[in-house]
Scaffold this motif. Structure first.
Motif, PDB file in Angstrom:
ATOM      1  N   ALA A 147      31.575  82.430  45.959  1.00  0.00           N
ATOM      2  CA  ALA A 147      31.969  81.022  45.881  1.00  0.00           C
ATOM      3  C   ALA A 147      30.991  80.140  46.650  1.00  0.00           C
ATOM      4  O   ALA A 147      30.516  79.121  46.132  1.00  0.00           O
ATOM      5  CB  ALA A 147      33.383  80.837  46.410  1.00  0.00           C
ATOM      6  N   ILE A 148      30.684  80.544  47.866  1.00  0.00           N
ATOM      7  CA  ILE A 148      29.765  79.738  48.684  1.00  0.00           C
ATOM      8  C   ILE A 148      28.369  79.746  48.070  1.00  0.00           C
ATOM      9  O   ILE A 148      27.689  78.718  48.059  1.00  0.00           O
ATOM     10  CB  ILE A 148      29.746  80.238  50.149  1.00  0.00           C
ATOM     11  CG1 ILE A 148      31.114  80.001  50.799  1.00  0.00           C
ATOM     12  CG2 ILE A 148      28.659  79.536  50.951  1.00  0.00           C
ATOM     13  CD1 ILE A 148      31.251  80.598  52.193  1.00  0.00           C
ATOM     14  N   SER A 149      27.949  80.872  47.514  1.00  0.00           N
ATOM     15  CA  SER A 149      26.630  80.940  46.878  1.00  0.00           C
ATOM     16  C   SER A 149      26.540  79.975  45.691  1.00  0.00           C
ATOM     17  O   SER A 149      25.531  79.281  45.523  1.00  0.00           O
ATOM     18  CB  SER A 149      26.337  82.362  46.409  1.00  0.00           C
ATOM     19  OG  SER A 149      26.278  83.223  47.515  1.00  0.00           O
ATOM     20  N   LEU A 150      27.587  79.927  44.885  1.00  0.00           N
ATOM     21  CA  LEU A 150      27.591  78.996  43.755  1.00  0.00           C
ATOM     22  C   LEU A 150      27.605  77.543  44.218  1.00  0.00           C
ATOM     23  O   LEU A 150      26.910  76.691  43.652  1.00  0.00           O
ATOM     24  CB  LEU A 150      28.791  79.273  42.844  1.00  0.00           C
ATOM     25  CG  LEU A 150      28.699  80.520  41.985  1.00  0.00           C
ATOM     26  CD1 LEU A 150      30.020  80.769  41.262  1.00  0.00           C
ATOM     27  CD2 LEU A 150      27.557  80.404  40.992  1.00  0.00           C
ATOM     28  N   ILE A 151      28.369  77.274  45.252  1.00  0.00           N
ATOM     29  CA  ILE A 151      28.404  75.918  45.805  1.00  0.00           C
ATOM     30  C   ILE A 151      27.031  75.531  46.334  1.00  0.00           C
ATOM     31  O   ILE A 151      26.549  74.419  46.095  1.00  0.00           O
ATOM     32  CB  ILE A 151      29.480  75.811  46.912  1.00  0.00           C
ATOM     33  CG1 ILE A 151      30.868  75.848  46.289  1.00  0.00           C
ATOM     34  CG2 ILE A 151      29.305  74.556  47.745  1.00  0.00           C
ATOM     35  CD1 ILE A 151      31.990  75.989  47.302  1.00  0.00           C
ATOM     36  N   MET A 152      26.378  76.449  47.034  1.00  0.00           N
ATOM     37  CA  MET A 152      25.052  76.149  47.576  1.00  0.00           C
ATOM     38  C   MET A 152      24.037  75.920  46.464  1.00  0.00           C
ATOM     39  O   MET A 152      23.145  75.074  46.586  1.00  0.00           O
ATOM     40  CB  MET A 152      24.594  77.270  48.513  1.00  0.00           C
ATOM     41  CG  MET A 152      25.421  77.401  49.777  1.00  0.00           C
ATOM     42  SD  MET A 152      25.644  75.854  50.688  1.00  0.00           S
ATOM     43  CE  MET A 152      23.962  75.456  51.075  1.00  0.00           C
ATOM     44  N   LEU A 153      24.158  76.650  45.370  1.00  0.00           N
ATOM     45  CA  LEU A 153      23.286  76.431  44.218  1.00  0.00           C
ATOM     46  C   LEU A 153      23.490  75.027  43.655  1.00  0.00           C
ATOM     47  O   LEU A 153      22.519  74.321  43.355  1.00  0.00           O
ATOM     48  CB  LEU A 153      23.547  77.495  43.150  1.00  0.00           C
ATOM     49  CG  LEU A 153      22.692  77.419  41.891  1.00  0.00           C
ATOM     50  CD1 LEU A 153      21.218  77.603  42.223  1.00  0.00           C
ATOM     51  CD2 LEU A 153      23.151  78.481  40.896  1.00  0.00           C
ATOM     52  N   ALA A 154      24.743  74.616  43.539  1.00  0.00           N
ATOM     53  CA  ALA A 154      25.037  73.263  43.051  1.00  0.00           C
ATOM     54  C   ALA A 154      24.488  72.208  44.015  1.00  0.00           C
ATOM     55  O   ALA A 154      23.912  71.197  43.583  1.00  0.00           O
ATOM     56  CB  ALA A 154      26.544  73.090  42.877  1.00  0.00           C
ATOM     57  N   TYR A 155      24.639  72.433  45.313  1.00  0.00           N
ATOM     58  CA  TYR A 155      24.108  71.491  46.301  1.00  0.00           C
ATOM     59  C   TYR A 155      22.585  71.394  46.210  1.00  0.00           C
ATOM     60  O   TYR A 155      22.000  70.310  46.306  1.00  0.00           O
ATOM     61  CB  TYR A 155      24.493  71.915  47.723  1.00  0.00           C
ATOM     62  CG  TYR A 155      25.955  71.823  48.060  1.00  0.00           C
ATOM     63  CD1 TYR A 155      26.892  71.246  47.209  1.00  0.00           C
ATOM     64  CD2 TYR A 155      26.416  72.340  49.264  1.00  0.00           C
ATOM     65  CE1 TYR A 155      28.233  71.183  47.555  1.00  0.00           C
ATOM     66  CE2 TYR A 155      27.754  72.275  49.617  1.00  0.00           C
ATOM     67  CZ  TYR A 155      28.655  71.699  48.761  1.00  0.00           C
ATOM     68  OH  TYR A 155      29.967  71.635  49.117  1.00  0.00           O
ATOM     69  N   THR A 156      21.938  72.528  46.042  1.00  0.00           N
ATOM     70  CA  THR A 156      20.474  72.545  45.929  1.00  0.00           C
ATOM     71  C   THR A 156      20.028  71.804  44.682  1.00  0.00           C
ATOM     72  O   THR A 156      19.049  71.044  44.719  1.00  0.00           O
ATOM     73  CB  THR A 156      19.955  73.994  45.923  1.00  0.00           C
ATOM     74  OG1 THR A 156      20.370  74.627  47.137  1.00  0.00           O
ATOM     75  CG2 THR A 156      18.446  74.047  45.812  1.00  0.00           C
ATOM     76  N   ASN A 157      20.743  71.980  43.582  1.00  0.00           N
ATOM     77  CA  ASN A 157      20.410  71.245  42.353  1.00  0.00           C
ATOM     78  C   ASN A 157      20.564  69.747  42.553  1.00  0.00           C
ATOM     79  O   ASN A 157      19.746  68.961  42.070  1.00  0.00           O
ATOM     80  CB  ASN A 157      21.277  71.728  41.191  1.00  0.00           C
ATOM     81  CG  ASN A 157      20.866  73.098  40.712  1.00  0.00           C
ATOM     82  OD1 ASN A 157      19.753  73.559  40.971  1.00  0.00           O
ATOM     83  ND2 ASN A 157      21.768  73.775  40.028  1.00  0.00           N
ATOM     84  N   ARG A 158      21.597  69.332  43.260  1.00  0.00           N
ATOM     85  CA  ARG A 158      21.780  67.905  43.561  1.00  0.00           C
ATOM     86  C   ARG A 158      20.597  67.404  44.390  1.00  0.00           C
ATOM     87  O   ARG A 158      20.055  66.338  44.131  1.00  0.00           O
ATOM     88  CB  ARG A 158      23.074  67.680  44.340  1.00  0.00           C
ATOM     89  CG  ARG A 158      24.326  67.855  43.554  1.00  0.00           C
ATOM     90  CD  ARG A 158      25.544  67.604  44.430  1.00  0.00           C
ATOM     91  NE  ARG A 158      26.100  66.291  44.252  1.00  0.00           N
ATOM     92  CZ  ARG A 158      26.849  65.935  43.216  1.00  0.00           C
ATOM     93  NH1 ARG A 158      27.106  66.795  42.277  1.00  0.00           N
ATOM     94  NH2 ARG A 158      27.326  64.723  43.133  1.00  0.00           N
ATOM     95  N   PHE A 159      20.231  68.179  45.393  1.00  0.00           N
ATOM     96  CA  PHE A 159      19.127  67.795  46.271  1.00  0.00           C
ATOM     97  C   PHE A 159      17.830  67.627  45.472  1.00  0.00           C
ATOM     98  O   PHE A 159      17.109  66.641  45.638  1.00  0.00           O
ATOM     99  CB  PHE A 159      18.951  68.853  47.365  1.00  0.00           C
ATOM    100  CG  PHE A 159      17.883  68.530  48.361  1.00  0.00           C
ATOM    101  CD1 PHE A 159      18.152  67.695  49.426  1.00  0.00           C
ATOM    102  CD2 PHE A 159      16.604  69.052  48.220  1.00  0.00           C
ATOM    103  CE1 PHE A 159      17.164  67.388  50.347  1.00  0.00           C
ATOM    104  CE2 PHE A 159      15.615  68.749  49.133  1.00  0.00           C
ATOM    105  CZ  PHE A 159      15.897  67.913  50.204  1.00  0.00           C
ATOM    106  N   LEU A 160      17.540  68.571  44.587  1.00  0.00           N
ATOM    107  CA  LEU A 160      16.322  68.496  43.774  1.00  0.00           C
ATOM    108  C   LEU A 160      16.360  67.313  42.825  1.00  0.00           C
ATOM    109  O   LEU A 160      15.331  66.645  42.598  1.00  0.00           O
ATOM    110  CB  LEU A 160      16.122  69.803  43.008  1.00  0.00           C
ATOM    111  CG  LEU A 160      15.816  71.030  43.872  1.00  0.00           C
ATOM    112  CD1 LEU A 160      15.803  72.296  43.014  1.00  0.00           C
ATOM    113  CD2 LEU A 160      14.506  70.865  44.626  1.00  0.00           C
ATOM    114  N   ALA A 161      17.532  67.024  42.273  1.00  0.00           N
ATOM    115  CA  ALA A 161      17.654  65.861  41.385  1.00  0.00           C
ATOM    116  C   ALA A 161      17.409  64.574  42.162  1.00  0.00           C
ATOM    117  O   ALA A 161      16.702  63.673  41.673  1.00  0.00           O
ATOM    118  CB  ALA A 161      19.038  65.839  40.738  1.00  0.00           C
ATOM    119  N   TYR A 162      17.952  64.473  43.375  1.00  0.00           N
ATOM    120  CA  TYR A 162      17.713  63.286  44.193  1.00  0.00           C
ATOM    121  C   TYR A 162      16.242  63.144  44.549  1.00  0.00           C
ATOM    122  O   TYR A 162      15.701  62.040  44.562  1.00  0.00           O
ATOM    123  CB  TYR A 162      18.538  63.324  45.483  1.00  0.00           C
ATOM    124  CG  TYR A 162      20.021  63.196  45.258  1.00  0.00           C
ATOM    125  CD1 TYR A 162      20.528  62.483  44.184  1.00  0.00           C
ATOM    126  CD2 TYR A 162      20.916  63.788  46.117  1.00  0.00           C
ATOM    127  CE1 TYR A 162      21.879  62.368  43.974  1.00  0.00           C
ATOM    128  CE2 TYR A 162      22.277  63.681  45.920  1.00  0.00           C
ATOM    129  CZ  TYR A 162      22.755  62.970  44.848  1.00  0.00           C
ATOM    130  OH  TYR A 162      24.096  62.866  44.658  1.00  0.00           O
TER     131      TYR A 162
END
Length: 135
Positions: A15-30
């Protein structure tokens, strides 16, 4: 009360790994949007671009906080597993509780960031609607 086992904190890993992947994608998009806005700002220094940049700075900061709390939660889950392994069960329960609280904080920052993102997108849509009304 049931005893905390090695599998309990391990369940959070995926769960945390998937959340971190989503956070990283947000960061890269920003990062991509910020680079694009920077180029636009250098071409024409408009107040609307400054507002967008300030909004993105806040969202980027929130994403960083989300990542920090999420990673720390994962770290405490691993620490919990180690404490269970060396038979420090009472401390392990408290550390796992802290890991859960950190995960809750991470998700709370996500909710805050989503609210800001939605508001920003609504402003963009209203700008388009205003332009269409003027035509």
């Amino acid at each position: 009360m049931e005893e905390l086992t090695l599998t309990t904190p391990a369940l959070l890993f995926s769960a945390i790994s998937l959340i971190m992947l989503a956070y990283t994608n947000r960061f890269l998009a920003y990062a991509a949007v910020i680079r694009n806005l920077r180029d636009k700002y250098l071409q024409r220094k408009e107040a609307s671009l400054i507002r967008q940049i300030n909004n993105l700075k806040l969202r980027l900061n929130l994403t960083r906080q989300m990542q920090i709390f999420g990673i720390t939660s994962l770290l405490f889950c691993v620490l919990t597993m180690f404490l269970i392994y060396i038979d420090y069960h009472v401390i392990a329960v408290w550390v796992f509780g802290l890991a859960l609280l950190l995960l809750i904080m991470s998700l709370a920052f996500l909710i805050w960031e989503i609210q800001i993102s939605s508001k920003a997108l609504k402003h963009h849509l209203s700008d388009i609607e205003d332009d269409l009304k003027q035509r």
